[in-house]
Design a protein around this motif. Structure first.
Motif: not given
Ligand code: OAD
Length: 253
Positions: A28-31, A106-109, A235-238
């Motif tokens: 997972t990531g920030a989305g 997860t990349q989320n903190v 679509g959105k994960s939620g």
């Molecule tokens: P990003 O902000 O780069 O990407 C977020 C992704 O979530 C995008 O592809 C969006 O399209 C998607 N998204 C947005 N809303 C969503 C939703 N409701 N449901 C599903 N997906 C959705 O975030 P990350 O990929 O997590 O690193 O970023 C990776 C890393 O870059 C982070 O862990 C952080 C950042 O710099 C560190 O802090 C080391």
């Protein structure tokens, strides 16, 4: 076939894979936390649209201005503390309970996966709720909001830093090893809510695929991984994850 039918078929295929394959890895990531009100990094309204990572999320930035870096982390901590895990986080808890071998990378903190109840979690970028002393190496949980800025180590008096991975830093080798082991054993890999541009996480899905896993992505927008996926749910994960869990349990959409 309409787009809606495509999406329904993709969901059914994913359910079918999950029923037949005991070893599943989710990245997972920030989305995933976006629907809890926590900004992503790169999308509209994302942190990196308004701030420069070099000034806030690198060892050099911290050495230059620890107060500024801590103010940003303290602000994020206050936002995250007010947030609640969303239905997407909770659906992943359900999946973990239902599947025999499940690893959530997860990349989320923000800690929201753990707060939702996920157990087998690898927080590869660390935790915003931990502090680390670069002097004596002590790591401890710290939930103070606001945190004294800058905070100092009880043990040695050194300047504490957030226990997160910054740009230019390596992942904790033990966590990376655990992730690698899960990835090479995975039969299904599900990538959710990440732009898949930050390494090494951006390559995890390809490692799993090279070792034989089927690859699925859930994201409202395409990513560099999309073209490599066997299946894409747009679509959105939620929205999508609760549907996935319902179908997995044999319930209607
Ligand atoms: P990003 O902000 O780069 O990407 C977020 C992704 O979530 C995008 O592809 C969006 O399209 C998607 N998204 C947005 N809303 C969503 C939703 N409701 N449901 C599903 N997906 C959705 O975030 P990350 O990929 O997590 O690193 O970023 C990776 C890393 O870059 C982070 O862990 C952080 C950042 O710099 C560190 O802090 C080391």
């Amino acid at each position: 076939m309409t787009k809606k039918e495509d999406q329904k078929n993709a969901l059914e295929s994913l359910v079918h894979w999950l029923r037949r394959t005991p070893r599943v890895v989710v990245l997972t990531g920030a989305g995933v936390s976006q629907e809890s009100g926590i900004p992503t990094f790169r999308g509209p309204g994302g942190w990196w649209r308004n701030f420069r990572p070099e000034e806030l999320a690198t060892p050099r930035a911290f050495a230059k201005d620890p107060r500024l870096v801590w103010e940003w982390y303290d602000w994020r901590r206050s936002l995250i503390r007010r947030a609640e895990p969303n239905v997407g986080h909770r659906a992943l808890v359900e999946l973990e309970k239902a599947l025999p071998q499940f690893t959530l990378i997860t990349q989320n903190v923000d800690g929201l996966h753990r707060r939702a109840g996920s157990r087998q979690v690898l927080e590869i970028h660390g935790s915003i709720w931990e502090v680390r002393c670069p002097g004596c190496g002590k790591v401890e949980e710290d939930h103070r909001v606001p945190i004294p800025i800058p905070p100092y180590c009880d043990a040695c008096g050194g300047l504490l830093r957030p226990n997160v991975v910054w740009f230019g830093e390596d992942l904790d080798p033990r966590v990376l090893d655990a992730a690698r082991q899960a990835l090479v054993q995975a039969q299904v890999m599900l990538v959710i809510g990440t732009s898949a541009v930050v390494q090494p996480a951006a390559s995890f899905a390809l490692w799993a695929q090279a070792a034989g896993a089927k690859l699925a992505e859930i994201n409202p927008a395409p990513t560099p991984l999309t073209q490599h996926c066997d299946l894409v749910l747009t679509g959105k994960s939620g929205e999508i994850l609760p549907l996935l869990v319902r179908r997995f349990k044999g319930l209607g959409l």
